[in-house]
Design a protein around this motif. Sequence first.
Motif, PDB file in Angstrom:
ATOM      1  N   GLU A  27      32.150   4.331  10.845  1.00  0.00           N
ATOM      2  CA  GLU A  27      30.757   4.346  11.305  1.00  0.00           C
ATOM      3  C   GLU A  27      29.866   4.868  10.191  1.00  0.00           C
ATOM      4  OE1 GLU A  27      28.028   6.712  14.567  1.00  0.00           O
ATOM      5  OE2 GLU A  27      30.161   6.460  14.966  1.00  0.00           O
ATOM      6  N   PRO A  28      28.729   4.235   9.940  1.00  0.00           N
ATOM      7  CA  PRO A  28      27.849   4.723   8.875  1.00  0.00           C
ATOM      8  C   PRO A  28      27.267   6.084   9.219  1.00  0.00           C
ATOM      9  CG  PRO A  28      26.785   2.962  10.100  1.00  0.00           C
ATOM     10  CD  PRO A  28      28.178   3.075  10.624  1.00  0.00           C
ATOM     11  N   GLY A  29      27.102   6.900   8.220  1.00  0.00           N
ATOM     12  CA  GLY A  29      26.498   8.209   8.424  1.00  0.00           C
ATOM     13  C   GLY A  29      24.984   8.092   8.485  1.00  0.00           C
ATOM     14  N   LYS A  30      24.369   9.105   9.010  1.00  0.00           N
ATOM     15  CA  LYS A  30      22.908   9.127   9.048  1.00  0.00           C
ATOM     16  C   LYS A  30      22.390   9.300   7.631  1.00  0.00           C
ATOM     17  CE  LYS A  30      22.487  10.852  13.705  1.00  0.00           C
ATOM     18  NZ  LYS A  30      23.803  11.193  14.153  1.00  0.00           N
ATOM     19  N   ASP A  31      21.303   8.628   7.319  1.00  0.00           N
ATOM     20  CA  ASP A  31      20.770   8.693   5.958  1.00  0.00           C
ATOM     21  C   ASP A  31      19.675   9.741   5.827  1.00  0.00           C
ATOM     22  OD1 ASP A  31      18.854   7.383   7.402  1.00  0.00           O
ATOM     23  OD2 ASP A  31      18.569   5.766   5.979  1.00  0.00           O
ATOM     24  N   CYS A  32      19.765  10.781   6.608  1.00  0.00           N
ATOM     25  CA  CYS A  32      18.773  11.852   6.570  1.00  0.00           C
ATOM     26  C   CYS A  32      19.154  12.865   5.487  1.00  0.00           C
ATOM     27  CB  CYS A  32      18.699  12.569   7.907  1.00  0.00           C
ATOM     28  SG  CYS A  32      18.286  11.482   9.272  1.00  0.00           S
TER      29      CYS A  32
ATOM     30  N   CYS B 133       8.531   9.689  15.199  1.00  0.00           N
ATOM     31  CA  CYS B 133       9.729  10.001  14.416  1.00  0.00           C
ATOM     32  C   CYS B 133      10.955   9.676  15.263  1.00  0.00           C
ATOM     33  CB  CYS B 133       9.750  11.452  13.964  1.00  0.00           C
ATOM     34  SG  CYS B 133      10.008  12.636  15.282  1.00  0.00           S
ATOM     35  N   ASP B 134      12.060   9.458  14.601  1.00  0.00           N
ATOM     36  CA  ASP B 134      13.351   9.315  15.258  1.00  0.00           C
ATOM     37  C   ASP B 134      14.393   9.906  14.320  1.00  0.00           C
ATOM     38  OD1 ASP B 134      13.859   7.416  13.299  1.00  0.00           O
ATOM     39  OD2 ASP B 134      13.611   5.711  14.630  1.00  0.00           O
ATOM     40  N   VAL B 135      15.643   9.759  14.676  1.00  0.00           N
ATOM     41  CA  VAL B 135      16.707  10.405  13.901  1.00  0.00           C
ATOM     42  C   VAL B 135      16.685   9.999  12.430  1.00  0.00           C
ATOM     43  CG1 VAL B 135      19.211  10.592  13.641  1.00  0.00           C
ATOM     44  CG2 VAL B 135      18.198  10.701  15.906  1.00  0.00           C
ATOM     45  N   GLU B 136      16.420   8.741  12.153  1.00  0.00           N
ATOM     46  CA  GLU B 136      16.478   8.266  10.779  1.00  0.00           C
ATOM     47  C   GLU B 136      15.136   8.279  10.061  1.00  0.00           C
ATOM     48  OE1 GLU B 136      18.220   4.458  11.253  1.00  0.00           O
ATOM     49  OE2 GLU B 136      20.252   5.248  11.378  1.00  0.00           O
ATOM     50  N   HIS B 137      14.050   8.411  10.798  1.00  0.00           N
ATOM     51  CA  HIS B 137      12.715   8.351  10.205  1.00  0.00           C
ATOM     52  C   HIS B 137      11.896   9.552  10.671  1.00  0.00           C
ATOM     53  CE1 HIS B 137      14.267   4.220  10.629  1.00  0.00           C
ATOM     54  NE2 HIS B 137      13.883   4.146   9.372  1.00  0.00           N
TER      55      HIS B 137
END
Length: 64
Positions: A13-18, A52-56
Amino acid sequence: MSDRKIVYKAVREPGKDCALPVELTDETMEERRREVLARMREKGLDKLIVYCDVEHYGNFYYLI
C-alpha cells in the motif's frame, strides 16, 4: 489480439505523502494569525473556510 501476458502481483500500500510536522513557535503562529485576519479585513471577509484532507493539509497547517 496481443500476445502479451498480464501478470498480477501483490503490491505494498502506498504511504501518505505528507511531510513530517514542523514545530512552530508561538510568535510564528501569532504572526500568521494576524496576517490571515489582515487579509480577510482587506477583502471584507468575516468568515474563512479552509479546505484540507489527509494528503492536502498545507492550507490548514499554515494556520495552526
